[in-house]
Design an enzyme around this catalytic site. Structure first.
Site, PDB file in Angstrom:
ATOM      1  CG  ASN A   1      -1.862   1.167   1.286  1.00 16.07           C
ATOM      2  OD1 ASN A   1      -1.766   2.102   0.487  1.00 16.07           O
ATOM      3  ND2 ASN A   1      -2.776   1.147   2.239  1.00 16.07           N
TER       4      ASN A   1
ATOM      5  NE  ARG B   1      -5.926   1.954  -0.443  1.00 14.63           N
ATOM      6  CZ  ARG B   1      -5.923   3.086   0.239  1.00 14.63           C
ATOM      7  NH1 ARG B   1      -4.810   3.503   0.827  1.00 14.63           N
ATOM      8  NH2 ARG B   1      -7.020   3.815   0.339  1.00 14.63           N
TER       9      ARG B   1
ATOM     10  CG  HIS C   1     -12.244   4.020   2.653  1.00 16.64           C
ATOM     11  ND1 HIS C   1     -12.899   5.123   3.156  1.00 16.64           N
ATOM     12  CD2 HIS C   1     -10.918   4.272   2.811  1.00 16.64           C
ATOM     13  CE1 HIS C   1     -12.022   6.005   3.594  1.00 16.64           C
ATOM     14  NE2 HIS C   1     -10.802   5.505   3.399  1.00 16.64           N
TER      15      HIS C   1
ATOM     16  NE  ARG D   1      -8.861  12.743   3.247  1.00 17.39           N
ATOM     17  CZ  ARG D   1      -8.888  11.459   2.879  1.00 17.39           C
ATOM     18  NH1 ARG D   1      -9.753  11.036   1.988  1.00 17.39           N
ATOM     19  NH2 ARG D   1      -8.055  10.608   3.439  1.00 17.39           N
TER      20      ARG D   1
ATOM     21  CD  GLU E   1      -8.250  -0.984   3.920  1.00 19.34           C
ATOM     22  OE1 GLU E   1      -8.515  -0.418   2.855  1.00 19.34           O
ATOM     23  OE2 GLU E   1      -7.806  -0.395   4.927  1.00 19.34           O
TER      24      GLU E   1
END
Length: 399
Positions: free
Chosen positions: A7, A85, A174, A235, A379
């Protein structure tokens, strides 16, 4: 066959070596602050941890450390696959893809849609291909799971040419996490995933919710970019689109500067004026810090509204699922959200909720209430599984 999962971010590489069938993790770690003088890699090999300085701070050095750890384990030759990823696959990818020059070109074409993420993903792919030339490299896309959304969910009410010519639509992110926790929630509930309508909430520094109907994404909170939707660490999530022009004129900022501020200086950090870390904010709110309290309240308010909206997108909801760093560890956030979702029949079991931290998952709802669960996302395992499934399918085709 071992699967290496990577990732790659703009200044970091998270990695893990997994045996998909046995679920064993032999190697894991994080190379961070790449591109700076203080770059280093934290490596865990069979439970033993160490930190390695990366003097040049490059991706190549990070992969050299990973390769060295694999040599130490004596399994480098057994790494037959590398799962990457990739944040944005646009409309082109609804499933993992074997990385060929053509696929890499498609990922590169999505850079304008994810300028903070896809360039780092590409750099990581190229460095990994150089470090592991004999392995099959597979891209697993954050956006792929959401390609099942109907048009009514992914289209914006903007001129059609924007969509047809420039790809302006909602993509969602996601996806790997939402898919994994939905399947795990079905196991915990003892019901087939195909029969369930679930609202999954991935809550970390980045946050999104998803309506998972029968194992398929039918709506989600993030959109064209990972900036849309919930309040996140730094964010803003949803804002009035007119904000860009207004604050650019009022504050003398460029549109790029406004976008950067919405990505890096907003969210929990902007509201609190203190931190983007939920743990720190909960502690500060307990001491009476007004900004921290405001940040927590806005976060919960927006999250509960979005989760209720996802339930409406399916017409029925059978369970609410919390995951990610905040979702798995903040009993306060979960309890506050479930209190607001009493309209859906949600009610928390205070004892079970308090116990579901630091890796403990399970049902946290009262016995007679709408099911609510904490599920630890994985993940890396999902990427490894999808990588091996794709390679098995390709092998069958070749046979």
């Amino acid at each position: 066959m071992w699967t290496l999962v990577l990732n790659c971010g703009s200044s970091s590489v998270k990695f893990a070596l997994l045996d998909v069938q046995g679920g064993q993790v032999r190697l894991s770690g994080l190379a961070e602050r790449l591109g700076s003088a203080g770059a280093s890699a934290r490596v865990e090999v069979d439970g033993a941890r160490r930190v390695v300085d990366l003097a040049g701070g490059s991706y190549a050095e990070a992969f050299a450390v990973i390769a060295g750890a694999l040599d130490e384990l004596g399994v480098r030759a057994g790494v037959g696959a590398v799962g990457h990823r990739v944040v944005h696959g646009g409309e082109r990818f609804s499933a993992p893809a074997l990385i060929t020059p053509e696929v890499l070109a498609e990922i590169r074409a999505c850079v304008p849609l994810a300028p903070l993420h896809n360039p780092a993903n590409i750099a990581g792919i190229e460095a990994a291909q150089a470090a592991f030339p004999g392995a099959a490299h597979v891209a697993v896309f954050d956006t792929a799971f959401h390609q099942s959304m109907p048009e009514v969910a992914y289209r914006y009410a903007v001129p059609g040419e924007w969509y047809r010519q420039h790809g302006v639509r909602r993509y969602g992110f996601h996806g790997t996490s939402h898919a994994f926790v939905a399947a795990r929630a079905a196991d915990l509930l003892g019901r087939p995933l195909a029969e369930l309508n679930l609202v999954t909430a991935h809550l970390g520094n980045g946050c999104s919710v998803c309506a998972v109907q029968g194992g398929r994404s039918v709506d989600t909170s993030m959109g064209l970019t990972p900036l849309e939707g919930l309040v996140m660490g730094t964010r803003s999530g949803d804002v009035d689109p007119g904000l860009h022009d207004y604050i650019a004129r009022q504050a003398g900022l460029s549109l790029s500067e406004v976008t950067a501020a919405l990505n890096r200086e907003s969210g929990l950090l902007g509201l609190s004026g203190l931190s983007n870390d939920m743990r720190e904010l909960e502690e500060a709110a307990g001491r009476g810090h007004a900004g921290a309290r405001l940040a927590l309240d806005v976060f919960v308010h927006r999250l509960a509204k979005s989760m209720a909206g996802m339930a409406a997108a399916m017409g029925r909801v059978d369970g609410l699922v919390f995951t990610g760093g905040i979702g798995e560890n903040s009993a306060w956030v979960r309890g506050a959200v479930l209190a607001r979702l009493a309209v859906l029949g949600a009610r928390v079991d205070e004892t079970a909720n308090a116990a579901a931290v630091r890796g403990q998952s399970g049902v946290i709802s009262a016995p007679d209430a709408l099911a609510a669960l904490v599920v630890n996302t994985n993940e890396e395992l999902m990427i490894a599984q999808q990588t091996q499934e794709l390679l098995a399918e390709l092998k069958e085709v070749e046979a």
